[in-house]
Scaffold this motif. Structure first.
Motif, PDB file in Angstrom:
ATOM      1  N   ALA A 118       6.618 -31.604 -68.917  1.00 52.43           N
ATOM      2  CA  ALA A 118       5.604 -30.876 -69.680  1.00 52.43           C
ATOM      3  C   ALA A 118       4.273 -30.875 -68.943  1.00 52.43           C
ATOM      4  O   ALA A 118       3.574 -29.859 -68.886  1.00 52.43           O
ATOM      5  N   ARG A 119       3.891 -31.990 -68.354  1.00 53.84           N
ATOM      6  CA  ARG A 119       2.609 -32.077 -67.671  1.00 53.84           C
ATOM      7  C   ARG A 119       2.594 -31.233 -66.413  1.00 53.84           C
ATOM      8  O   ARG A 119       1.623 -30.516 -66.130  1.00 53.84           O
ATOM      9  N   ILE A 120       3.675 -31.296 -65.655  1.00 47.11           N
ATOM     10  CA  ILE A 120       3.741 -30.497 -64.431  1.00 47.11           C
ATOM     11  C   ILE A 120       3.815 -29.014 -64.765  1.00 47.11           C
ATOM     12  O   ILE A 120       3.162 -28.187 -64.121  1.00 47.11           O
ATOM     13  N   ASP A 121       4.596 -28.652 -65.784  1.00 47.42           N
ATOM     14  CA  ASP A 121       4.680 -27.250 -66.188  1.00 47.42           C
ATOM     15  C   ASP A 121       3.326 -26.710 -66.626  1.00 47.42           C
ATOM     16  O   ASP A 121       2.962 -25.575 -66.309  1.00 47.42           O
ATOM     17  N   ALA A 122       2.572 -27.522 -67.378  1.00 53.37           N
ATOM     18  CA  ALA A 122       1.247 -27.086 -67.814  1.00 53.37           C
ATOM     19  C   ALA A 122       0.331 -26.861 -66.619  1.00 53.37           C
ATOM     20  O   ALA A 122      -0.437 -25.902 -66.569  1.00 53.37           O
ATOM     21  N   MET A 123       0.423 -27.744 -65.621  1.00 52.43           N
ATOM     22  CA  MET A 123      -0.384 -27.603 -64.425  1.00 52.43           C
ATOM     23  C   MET A 123      -0.021 -26.318 -63.680  1.00 52.43           C
ATOM     24  O   MET A 123      -0.894 -25.563 -63.248  1.00 52.43           O
ATOM     25  N   LEU A 124       1.268 -26.021 -63.564  1.00 54.50           N
ATOM     26  CA  LEU A 124       1.692 -24.816 -62.858  1.00 54.50           C
ATOM     27  C   LEU A 124       1.315 -23.558 -63.624  1.00 54.50           C
ATOM     28  O   LEU A 124       0.954 -22.538 -63.023  1.00 54.50           O
ATOM     29  N   ALA A 152      -8.025 -25.772 -60.099  1.00 57.09           N
ATOM     30  CA  ALA A 152      -8.365 -27.136 -60.505  1.00 57.09           C
ATOM     31  C   ALA A 152      -7.509 -27.483 -61.700  1.00 57.09           C
ATOM     32  O   ALA A 152      -7.634 -26.875 -62.740  1.00 57.09           O
ATOM     33  N   LEU A 153      -6.626 -28.504 -61.573  1.00 56.79           N
ATOM     34  CA  LEU A 153      -5.575 -28.681 -62.541  1.00 56.79           C
ATOM     35  C   LEU A 153      -5.429 -30.116 -62.988  1.00 56.79           C
ATOM     36  O   LEU A 153      -5.929 -31.020 -62.355  1.00 56.79           O
ATOM     37  N   GLY A 154      -4.606 -30.256 -64.067  1.00 54.92           N
ATOM     38  CA  GLY A 154      -4.200 -31.584 -64.474  1.00 54.92           C
ATOM     39  C   GLY A 154      -5.033 -32.129 -65.586  1.00 54.92           C
ATOM     40  O   GLY A 154      -6.207 -31.887 -65.669  1.00 54.92           O
ATOM     41  N   VAL A 157      -2.065 -36.042 -70.949  1.00 52.10           N
ATOM     42  CA  VAL A 157      -1.353 -35.461 -72.066  1.00 52.10           C
ATOM     43  C   VAL A 157      -0.435 -36.520 -72.629  1.00 52.10           C
ATOM     44  O   VAL A 157       0.210 -37.238 -71.888  1.00 52.10           O
ATOM     45  N   THR A 158      -0.371 -36.617 -73.925  1.00 53.31           N
ATOM     46  CA  THR A 158       0.559 -37.578 -74.504  1.00 53.31           C
ATOM     47  C   THR A 158       1.531 -36.915 -75.458  1.00 53.31           C
ATOM     48  O   THR A 158       2.344 -37.587 -76.051  1.00 53.31           O
ATOM     49  N   ALA A 159       1.458 -35.602 -75.634  1.00 59.40           N
ATOM     50  CA  ALA A 159       2.348 -34.935 -76.564  1.00 59.40           C
ATOM     51  C   ALA A 159       3.435 -34.189 -75.818  1.00 59.40           C
ATOM     52  O   ALA A 159       3.286 -33.828 -74.669  1.00 59.40           O
ATOM     53  N   ALA A 160       4.545 -33.908 -76.500  1.00 60.85           N
ATOM     54  CA  ALA A 160       5.585 -33.056 -75.947  1.00 60.85           C
ATOM     55  C   ALA A 160       5.065 -31.633 -75.897  1.00 60.85           C
ATOM     56  O   ALA A 160       4.045 -31.306 -76.493  1.00 60.85           O
ATOM     57  N   PRO A 161       5.728 -30.694 -75.176  1.00 59.94           N
ATOM     58  CA  PRO A 161       5.238 -29.325 -75.068  1.00 59.94           C
ATOM     59  C   PRO A 161       4.996 -28.708 -76.425  1.00 59.94           C
ATOM     60  O   PRO A 161       5.782 -28.865 -77.357  1.00 59.94           O
ATOM     61  N   ALA A 162       3.914 -27.944 -76.531  1.00 59.33           N
ATOM     62  CA  ALA A 162       3.513 -27.397 -77.817  1.00 59.33           C
ATOM     63  C   ALA A 162       4.506 -26.392 -78.356  1.00 59.33           C
ATOM     64  O   ALA A 162       4.599 -26.176 -79.544  1.00 59.33           O
ATOM     65  N   GLU A 163       5.283 -25.733 -77.413  1.00 58.82           N
ATOM     66  CA  GLU A 163       6.163 -24.696 -77.895  1.00 58.82           C
ATOM     67  C   GLU A 163       7.385 -25.252 -78.620  1.00 58.82           C
ATOM     68  O   GLU A 163       8.138 -24.509 -79.227  1.00 58.82           O
ATOM     69  N   ALA A 164       7.619 -26.537 -78.559  1.00 55.26           N
ATOM     70  CA  ALA A 164       8.766 -27.105 -79.253  1.00 55.26           C
ATOM     71  C   ALA A 164       8.461 -27.208 -80.733  1.00 55.26           C
ATOM     72  O   ALA A 164       7.657 -28.004 -81.160  1.00 55.26           O
ATOM     73  N   SER A 165       9.115 -26.376 -81.532  1.00 56.94           N
ATOM     74  CA  SER A 165       8.796 -26.321 -82.955  1.00 56.94           C
ATOM     75  C   SER A 165       9.550 -27.366 -83.756  1.00 56.94           C
ATOM     76  O   SER A 165       9.180 -27.670 -84.870  1.00 56.94           O
ATOM     77  N   ALA A 166      10.641 -27.900 -83.214  1.00 50.37           N
ATOM     78  CA  ALA A 166      11.400 -28.926 -83.916  1.00 50.37           C
ATOM     79  C   ALA A 166      11.589 -30.102 -82.982  1.00 50.37           C
ATOM     80  O   ALA A 166      11.605 -29.945 -81.770  1.00 50.37           O
ATOM     81  N   LEU A 251     -11.598 -30.312 -74.562  1.00 48.45           N
ATOM     82  CA  LEU A 251     -11.466 -30.400 -73.105  1.00 48.45           C
ATOM     83  C   LEU A 251     -10.081 -30.880 -72.697  1.00 48.45           C
ATOM     84  O   LEU A 251      -9.491 -30.379 -71.733  1.00 48.45           O
ATOM     85  N   ALA A 252      -9.545 -31.860 -73.438  1.00 50.82           N
ATOM     86  CA  ALA A 252      -8.202 -32.359 -73.125  1.00 50.82           C
ATOM     87  C   ALA A 252      -7.159 -31.263 -73.298  1.00 50.82           C
ATOM     88  O   ALA A 252      -6.260 -31.095 -72.465  1.00 50.82           O
ATOM     89  N   LEU A 253      -7.262 -30.491 -74.368  1.00 57.12           N
ATOM     90  CA  LEU A 253      -6.330 -29.386 -74.594  1.00 57.12           C
ATOM     91  C   LEU A 253      -6.462 -28.324 -73.512  1.00 57.12           C
ATOM     92  O   LEU A 253      -5.473 -27.778 -73.030  1.00 57.12           O
ATOM     93  N   SER A 254      -7.695 -28.027 -73.117  1.00 54.44           N
ATOM     94  CA  SER A 254      -7.913 -27.018 -72.083  1.00 54.44           C
ATOM     95  C   SER A 254      -7.324 -27.462 -70.756  1.00 54.44           C
ATOM     96  O   SER A 254      -6.746 -26.658 -70.020  1.00 54.44           O
ATOM     97  N   LEU A 255      -7.443 -28.737 -70.443  1.00 56.07           N
ATOM     98  CA  LEU A 255      -6.878 -29.245 -69.195  1.00 56.07           C
ATOM     99  C   LEU A 255      -5.355 -29.166 -69.188  1.00 56.07           C
ATOM    100  O   LEU A 255      -4.748 -28.965 -68.141  1.00 56.07           O
TER     101      LEU A 255
END
Length: 309
Positions: A118-124, A152-154, A157-166, A251-255
């Protein structure tokens, strides 16, 4: 496909002394389409980063020889790789030392492969959006080679990907003693910041501080600033917002590449990581938090740029 051919675009370096974890990380990253290079100690890992110029590097803290903190400092002396530290140390102080050493993000063992992906995907995703934005902007100062290494990335994050609804099926934890998660924080009351206009030719400017996101350039009074990806992105977010306040949660969400939606979870550790990144940024700017020239703290709310006058 070699690292030179991709220029680090899909190359990852893994620095981990535990063979089982190292093999797991190789598997997870290669499933994500990365070419991987791995090392079992800090010195060999540093050489791999130097040789392959990866877009992402995972770095264990506890290793024989030099530890992960020292390895991070040495890597940061020559590389802008997106650096994720892996630690079995549950103390907050250890996480902060990692961020202060130049890490962009961290994971506390035990962690699930889903978290790392999830973290790497968000960065990409952020990198791709910024590249598309740069392609859509007729700024003559942007060259193709410069923009390839500009994002400028990274961010922590402590949550699973936001798109996971269940809730997903449980994944096996990477080996280490369990570490209790942080308690849910109280909401920080602030509205999302409205973007401000870019400076001339894509530059942001404020009191001698200049930033060019597409070329990943930052300078203060004509002197180049060496910023990590997270520090650079935080500065861009604040300069883009001007006098609008940005909360730590915002800011954390934006990153992590999310829009400002209050239902997304932001932990106390995420907010603390923002504080550390901003403290590092202020140190590089040479300013005091109590008498700021550039970044102003709005107590109990967040951060914003200082007034022009």
């Amino acid at each position: 496909m070699t690292a030179n051919q991709t220029n680090g675009e899909r190359t990852a370096v893994i620095i981990e002394d535990d063979l089982d974890i190292r093999q797991l990380l190789v598997e997870v990253l290669e499933q994500g389409g990365f070419e991987t290079h791995s090392a079992g100690n800090g010195l060999d890992g540093i050489e791999l980063v130097r040789r392959h110029d990866p877009i992402v590097t995972t770095l264990d803290v506890s290793m024989p020889g030099i530890d992960g903190f020292e390895a991070a400092r040495r890597i940061r002396a020559f590389s802008g790789t997106y650096l994720i530290m892996l630690t079995a140390l549950g103390e907050e102080a250890d996480t902060l030392i990692g961020l202060q050493s130049g890490a962009d993000d961290y994971l506390v063992k035990p962690f699930r492969p889903r978290e790392l992906r999830a973290r790497i995907d968000a960065m990409l995703r952020r990198r791709e959006r910024e590249r598309e934005s740069a392609d859509a902007t007729p700024a003559a100062v942007v060259t193709a080679e410069a923009s390839d290494d500009s994002a400028a990335l990274g961010a922590p994050v402590t949550a699973a990907p936001a798109e996971a609804s269940a809730p997903p099926a449980p994944e096996p934890l990477v080996s280490a003693p369990a570490v209790p998660g942080p308690a849910a924080p109280e909401d920080e009351a602030t509205a999302p910041a409205a973007p401000a206009a870019d400076g001339h030719d894509g530059w942001y400017e404020h009191r001698g501080l200049r930033l060019q996101p597409e070329m990943h350039l930052a300078s203060l009074d004509g002197e180049q600033l060496e910023l990590t990806r997270s520090e650079f992105e935080l500065l861009r977010l604040l300069m883009d917002s001007g006098r609008r306040v940005r909360s730590k949660a915002d800011l954390a969400l934006s990153l992590r590449g999310e829009s400002y939606v209050t239902s997304y979870y932001v932990s106390d550790a995420d907010k603390r990581a923002i504080e550390v990144h901003l403290a590092n940024l202020r140190r590089k700017l040479g300013e005091s938090a109590t008498q700021p020239n550039w970044i102003e703290t709005v107590r109990g709310v967040g951060y914003r740029m200082t007034a022009e006058d």
